[in-house]
Structure formats: structure tokens, C-alpha cells
Design an enzyme around this catalytic site. Structure first.
Site, PDB file in Angstrom:
ATOM      1  N   GLY A  12      14.297 -19.607  -3.798  1.00 33.68           N
ATOM      2  CA  GLY A  12      12.949 -19.829  -3.278  1.00 33.68           C
ATOM      3  C   GLY A  12      12.016 -20.115  -4.444  1.00 33.68           C
ATOM      4  O   GLY A  12      10.817 -19.782  -4.406  1.00 33.68           O
ATOM      5  N   ASP A 179       8.995  -2.818  -2.722  1.00 29.91           N
ATOM      6  CA  ASP A 179       7.649  -2.659  -2.183  1.00 29.91           C
ATOM      7  C   ASP A 179       6.808  -2.642  -3.449  1.00 29.91           C
ATOM      8  O   ASP A 179       6.857  -1.667  -4.214  1.00 29.91           O
ATOM      9  CB  ASP A 179       7.497  -1.351  -1.418  1.00 29.91           C
ATOM     10  CG  ASP A 179       6.102  -1.236  -0.839  1.00 29.91           C
ATOM     11  OD1 ASP A 179       5.128  -1.447  -1.601  1.00 29.91           O
ATOM     12  OD2 ASP A 179       5.964  -0.957   0.355  1.00 29.91           O
ATOM     13  N   HIS A 180       6.084  -3.712  -3.715  1.00 28.33           N
ATOM     14  CA  HIS A 180       5.533  -3.827  -5.061  1.00 28.33           C
ATOM     15  C   HIS A 180       4.480  -2.770  -5.383  1.00 28.33           C
ATOM     16  O   HIS A 180       4.150  -2.550  -6.532  1.00 28.33           O
ATOM     17  CB  HIS A 180       5.038  -5.251  -5.343  1.00 28.33           C
ATOM     18  CG  HIS A 180       3.742  -5.629  -4.723  1.00 28.33           C
ATOM     19  ND1 HIS A 180       3.612  -5.912  -3.389  1.00 28.33           N
ATOM     20  CD2 HIS A 180       2.507  -5.778  -5.245  1.00 28.33           C
ATOM     21  CE1 HIS A 180       2.348  -6.220  -3.138  1.00 28.33           C
ATOM     22  NE2 HIS A 180       1.657  -6.147  -4.254  1.00 28.33           N
ATOM     23  N   HIS A 242       3.133  -0.684   2.056  1.00 28.72           N
ATOM     24  CA  HIS A 242       2.433  -0.313   0.816  1.00 28.72           C
ATOM     25  C   HIS A 242       1.712   1.044   0.938  1.00 28.72           C
ATOM     26  O   HIS A 242       1.832   1.891   0.067  1.00 28.72           O
ATOM     27  CB  HIS A 242       1.409  -1.380   0.432  1.00 28.72           C
ATOM     28  CG  HIS A 242       2.002  -2.760   0.273  1.00 28.72           C
ATOM     29  ND1 HIS A 242       3.282  -2.971  -0.163  1.00 28.72           N
ATOM     30  CD2 HIS A 242       1.476  -3.991   0.492  1.00 28.72           C
ATOM     31  CE1 HIS A 242       3.518  -4.275  -0.212  1.00 28.72           C
ATOM     32  NE2 HIS A 242       2.438  -4.915   0.183  1.00 28.72           N
ATOM     33  N   LYS A 331      -6.178   2.969   5.789  1.00 26.91           N
ATOM     34  CA  LYS A 331      -6.986   1.860   6.297  1.00 26.91           C
ATOM     35  C   LYS A 331      -6.839   0.627   5.419  1.00 26.91           C
ATOM     36  O   LYS A 331      -6.751   0.729   4.195  1.00 26.91           O
ATOM     37  CB  LYS A 331      -8.445   2.245   6.504  1.00 26.91           C
ATOM     38  CG  LYS A 331      -9.117   3.054   5.442  1.00 26.91           C
ATOM     39  CD  LYS A 331     -10.374   3.615   6.075  1.00 26.91           C
ATOM     40  CE  LYS A 331     -11.444   4.215   5.230  1.00 26.91           C
ATOM     41  NZ  LYS A 331     -11.562   4.152   3.855  1.00 26.91           N
TER      42      LYS A 331
HETATM   43  C1  BG6 Z   1       1.385  -8.391   0.189  1.00 22.90           C
HETATM   44  C2  BG6 Z   1       0.748  -8.814   1.473  1.00 22.90           C
HETATM   45  O1  BG6 Z   1       2.513  -7.581   0.431  1.00 22.90           O
HETATM   46  O2  BG6 Z   1       0.451  -7.664  -0.582  1.00 22.90           O
HETATM   47  C3  BG6 Z   1      -0.500  -9.642   1.221  1.00 22.90           C
HETATM   48  O3  BG6 Z   1       1.687  -9.562   2.236  1.00 22.90           O
HETATM   49  C4  BG6 Z   1      -1.433  -8.912   0.286  1.00 22.90           C
HETATM   50  O4  BG6 Z   1      -1.157  -9.936   2.432  1.00 22.90           O
HETATM   51  C5  BG6 Z   1      -0.694  -8.405  -0.944  1.00 22.90           C
HETATM   52  O5  BG6 Z   1      -2.454  -9.810  -0.095  1.00 22.90           O
HETATM   53  C6  BG6 Z   1      -1.580  -7.509  -1.786  1.00 22.90           C
HETATM   54  O6  BG6 Z   1      -0.967  -7.228  -3.010  1.00 22.90           O
HETATM   55  P1  BG6 Z   1      -1.846  -6.792  -4.240  1.00 22.90           P
HETATM   56  O7  BG6 Z   1      -0.855  -6.471  -5.301  1.00 22.90           O
HETATM   57  O8  BG6 Z   1      -2.731  -7.947  -4.580  1.00 22.90           O
HETATM   58  O9  BG6 Z   1      -2.639  -5.607  -3.807  1.00 22.90           O
END
Ligand code: BG6
Length: 483
Positions: A12, A179-180, A242, A331
Site C-alpha cells: 500500500g 494502535d498508534h 485509541h 469523548k
Molecule cells: C486515526 C483516525 O486512527 O487517528 C483518524 O482514523 C484520526 O480519523 C487519527 O485523525 C488521529 O491520529 P493522531 O495521531 O493525529 O491523533
């Protein structure tokens, strides 16, 4: 623990994730000297392009290359990166990819051949790609690992189906589910804050804490991603993964050790103590045009009558001795007035007596932007009389840790995957229990258990639905009385 003779394959490579996160993180690691010695990177996607075009794209993905040293590093990075195009579903394409990998490996010393596959792909091709990689591109002389990213299904059932299909080809040990948020510095700090500080540990329960909010705010709408977003909604996009992952680290018991399985065992345990979310503990919103910006329904890729929430607040309860009765409010919203992610822990009132009407203590952990922790404390106003005013003990990272590079979440996680450390990746049973918490409310929102609820409206660039203030007050949150 980094393995030499490694190829990182980004599937990708011409997509959004690769452009915004994967390549910048790989370059960041390379620049700091954190990639394995002699590493090679192979981009793979459907788009046909030659090396020159691919290298031009890499240059456009990577920002902040100002000084000479960074420019040299970028040239080296491009040198070690090659590209190959192909489909995601057919055998021949993957045979071709494998041939390319074998050619590269011909230049390696020794016998080991390690491959890290990074799936920066839409969910529709996860399964065929996972299968094809296993069948055609699996190294028989080294370690194979696969990185995958949400969405992991849309509810409990579809997640279980997806996981079991992936498991036919890749073991849990080989799989790294990103899950970043687990790679963000302040989220990683939670373990240290809680378990390396007696003062924090002592106050971390229902006896001291009144309520907790975990908040995600983004100042832009779904521009350009409306198609994807409308299918998933804010709960699947942010809360179920997240924010819930952040909550689990904030509330779990102390793990026996820092080992990945010990940490993940504790996360699962606390998540299992959370019952499914109730409808009355939920507030849903959708943004409308305001301040010169379009509303959600003005996006051409969104159905004109969509009731998909772009804002959600939900309250979770943890039924265990530590947290019984403490509301955890998650939230998240798009198209709000600012970009901010934070955890706000509000402590209980001091017992009435000598002080009246004083503010509660609050510990705020700002995850982004500009990492910071601050504790709101009541302090005597300096002077010849005694009066308590709210003040802050402030640990702003930029001031305290000057000259330290705070890694991007993806840099930290790709490095963990290269080392084989699963601590900051999501285990299969964590996903299962996360979906159990959210599936009933999502089915209600999807209109699967009666008419779908209609979200309340909020203006683009506002603080969110006006109903929010009353919603959080219902769970005992008290605004501090200033001065
Ligand atoms: C992603 C979502 O997982 O996380 C997005 O799909 C979101 O919608 C993003 O914008 C936010 O990531 P970060 O690291 O900018 O808080």
C-alpha cells in the site's frame, strides 16, 4: 535485538497511511540510526511506476529535510528503497514480489533472511494479502512479521471472523496489531507515572478520584475521507481503539513485569470488568456548516441523510474494587475548535471544614499537541492573609526536556516490531473484549436494534454539542472556581 538481513515491505506504498505515517517514520528511524544494518525497504502497490517516480514520491512524503546531513540521509534512504507494482489478490503478483525480495537478499551476508511486512492497506484486501504473503513471500530462513492496523472489523462478530482468517496464515507471535496511540510518548509515560511514583499510586483509585475524562479533539472534518468515515463513525474511528487503549493503561493493575504478556494480561483484566455501554451514558453529535466551513452532510461522499456521529461522549464503568463508582468519560469529535488530546483526572472534594468552595485537584496529562502534565493544586495566596487559590504544578516537556527528540508514535512502534516486542501492540483477546464493550451501542447507532438515534447538531469549529456541559456534570465533573 535488531536483526541484520532485514527487508521491510510496505504494502500500500502509494496510499495515505504510507505517505503520512509509514515512510516518514521509516525515514525518521533511518536518520537516527535505528534501522537494522543493511536494511532494505520495498514498496508495493497497484500503481505502476518506475524507481525514479517512486523516489520522487518518497521525497514528497518526507518533510523537514532542511540541513545538509538530513539531505544526505534522504538520498541514502532512497538508495535502499525499491518499488514493485502488483495486484493484491493474484498469485502471480506475489510470486513476482518474492522474486524481487530474493534478488535483494542475494546481496546479504550470511544465511538469515528476515522480512517485516507492513500492511498499509484498506480492510477489504487484508485477508487475501495476508494469505498471499504467507503462501508466496514467507522467508524460510529467518523471522517473518506482519504489521496490521485498524479497522479490525466493525463489531464483535466481524472482528472474530477477520482475526480467525488472519490466524490461518499468521501466528499471534508474528502479528503486530497497531494502535498508534500506544506509541505516543505520554501514553507510554503512564506506566512510569503510575508505578514509579508512590505519591501517584496512592491516590489512584475510587477513594481519591471523582471522575476521569479522556478527550480527543480535531479541528478538521472528514474532508476527503467521508466515504470511509460514514461506514465507521467516530466511535469505531477513535473511542473503541485509541481512547479505550489509553483507558486500559490508565486503570490496569500493576503488571508483574514489563514483559509484553504481563502488561497485556492486566489490560485485558481491567477491560473485562467494563460492561457494555448503556444508551443513557451516551451523547452523539454531528457537525453542521458554520464559520465558513461545510457541514458533514455537505460532503459529497456522505449520504445526504446520514445519522453517522462525528462526535461521541460515552461513560464507562469499571466494576472492580479499585474503580467501582468512578465514571470514565471518553469523548471524541471531528470539526471542533482545536486539536487536543488529553486525560483529565479530577480528584474528590476535600471534606468540609476549614475551607469552603475550593477547587478540586486535577491532574491533566496532555498527550498532544505539546506533551505536558500539570497538577492543579490549591495554594495559599502569598501575603498577610490566608486564602486558597487554584494554581498549577506544570511539567511542560518542551521546557523540561530541551533538546530531546520526542519520537513519533509510528517510529516507536515500527522499532518495537523490528525488535519483536509486543508490549505496545494489541493482542487478540484485547480486541475481543473491546468490541464486547462497544458492540451493543454501535448496533443501536447503526439502526440494527430499532430506529437509529439522531445525533444532536454542533457547529463546525465549536467546542462540541451544547449538551456536553450537562452531560459531564451528570457524572460529577465540577469546573474549578477561579481565583
Ligand atoms: C486515526 C483516525 O486512527 O487517528 C483518524 O482514523 C484520526 O480519523 C487519527 O485523525 C488521529 O491520529 P493522531 O495521531 O493525529 O491523533
Amino acid at each position: 535485538q535488531l536483526k541484520d538481513n532485514t527487508i521491510i515491505i510496505v504494502l500500500g506504498a502509494s496510499g495515505d497511511l504510507a505517505k503520512k505515517k509509514t515512510y516518514p517514520a521509516l525515514f525518521g528511524l533511518y536518520r537516527m540510526g535505528f534501522l537494522p544494518k543493511g536494511v532494505k525497504i520495498v514498496g508495493y502497490a497497484r500503481t505502476k511506476m518506475d524507481s525514479a517516480e517512486y523516489h520522487k514520491r518518497i521525497t514528497s512524503y518526507i518533510k523537514n529535510v532542511e540541513d545538509e546531513e538530513a539531505k544526505t540521509k534522504l538520498e541514502e534512504f532512497k538508495e535502499l528503497s525499491t518499488y514493485i507494482s502488483g495486484g493484491y489478490e493474484d498469485d502471480a503478483s506475489f510470486d513476482n514480489l518474492n522474486k524481487h525480495l530474493v534478488d535483494i537478499e542475494g546481496g546479504f551476508q550470511g544465511n538469515e533472511r528476515n522480512r517485516l511486512f507492513y500492511l498499509a492497506l484498506p480492510p477489504s484486501v487484508f485477508i487475501p494479502v495476508a494469505r498471499n504473503l504467507k503462501v508466496h513471500c514467507y522467508s524460510k530462513a529467518g523471522i517473518n512479521r506482519i504489521i496490521v492496523e485498524k479497522p479490525f472489523g466493525k463489531d464483535l462478530e466481524s472482528c472474530r471472523e477477520l482475526l480467525s482468517s488472519l490466524k490461518q496464515h499468521w501466528s499471534e507471535d508474528e502479528t503486530f496489531r497497531i494502535d498508534h496511540y500506544l506509541g505516543k510518548e505520554m501514553v507510554k509515560n503512564l506506566l512510569v507515572l503510575r508505578f514509579a511514583n508512590v505519591a501517584m499510586g496512592a491516590a489512584w483509585d475510587k477513594n481519591s478520584i471523582s471522575n476521569v475524562q479522556i478527550t480527543f479533539k480535531e479541528p478538521f472534518g472528514t474532508e476527503g475521507r467521508g466515504g470511509y468515515f460514514d461506514e465507521f463513525g467516530i466511535i469505531r474511528d477513535i473511542l473503541q481503539n485509541h481512547l479505550l487503549q489509553t483507558l486500559s493503561i490508565l486503570t490496569m493493575e500493576r503488571p508483574v513485569s514489563f514483559a509484553a504478556e504481563d502488561i497485556r494480561d492486566e489490560k485485558v483484566k481491567v477491560l473485562r470488568a467494563i460492561p457494555p455501554i448503556e444508551r443513557e451514558d451516551t451523547l452523539l453529535g454531528q457537525y453542521v456548516a458554520a464559520n465558513g466551513k461545510p457541514g458533514y452532510l455537505d460532503d459529497d461522499t456522505v449520504p445526504h441523510n446520514s445519522v453517522c456521529p462525528t462526535y461521541a461522549a460515552t461513560t464507562l464503568w469499571i466494576h472492580n474494587p479499585r474503580w467501582e463508582g468512578v465514571p470514565f468519560i471518553l469523548k471524541a469529535g471531528k470539526a471542533l475548535n482545536e486539536a487536543k488530546v488529553e486525560i483529565r483526572i479530577q480528584f474528590k472534594d476535600v471534606t468540609q471544614g476549614i475551607f469552603k468552595d475550593i477547587s478540586r485537584n486535577e491532574l491533566v496529562l496532555r498527550i498532544q499537541p505539546a506533551e505536558a502534565m500539570y497538577l492543579k493544586l490549591n495554594t495559599k495566596t502569598p501575603g498577610l492573609y490566608t486564602r486558597a487559590i487554584p494554581t498549577e504544578m506544570d511539567l511542560t516537556y518542551k521546557r523540561r526536556f530541551t533538546d530531546i527528540h520526542i519520537p513519533e508514535a509510528y517510529e516507536s512502534l515500527i522499532l518495537d516490531a523490528l525488535k519483536g516486542d509486543h508490549s505496545n501492540f494489541v493482542r487478540d483477546d484485547e480486541l475481543d473484549v473491546a468490541w464486547k464493550i462497544f458492540t451493543p451501542i454501535l448496533h443501536w447507532i447503526d439502526g440494527k436494534s430499532g430506529p437509529a438515534p439522531k445525533p444532536v447538531q454542533y457547529p463546525y469549529a465549536s467546542r462540541g454539542p451544547k449538551e456536553l456541559e450537562a452531560f459531564i456534570a451528570k457524572y460529577g465533573y465540577k469546573r474549578s472556581t477561579e481565583g
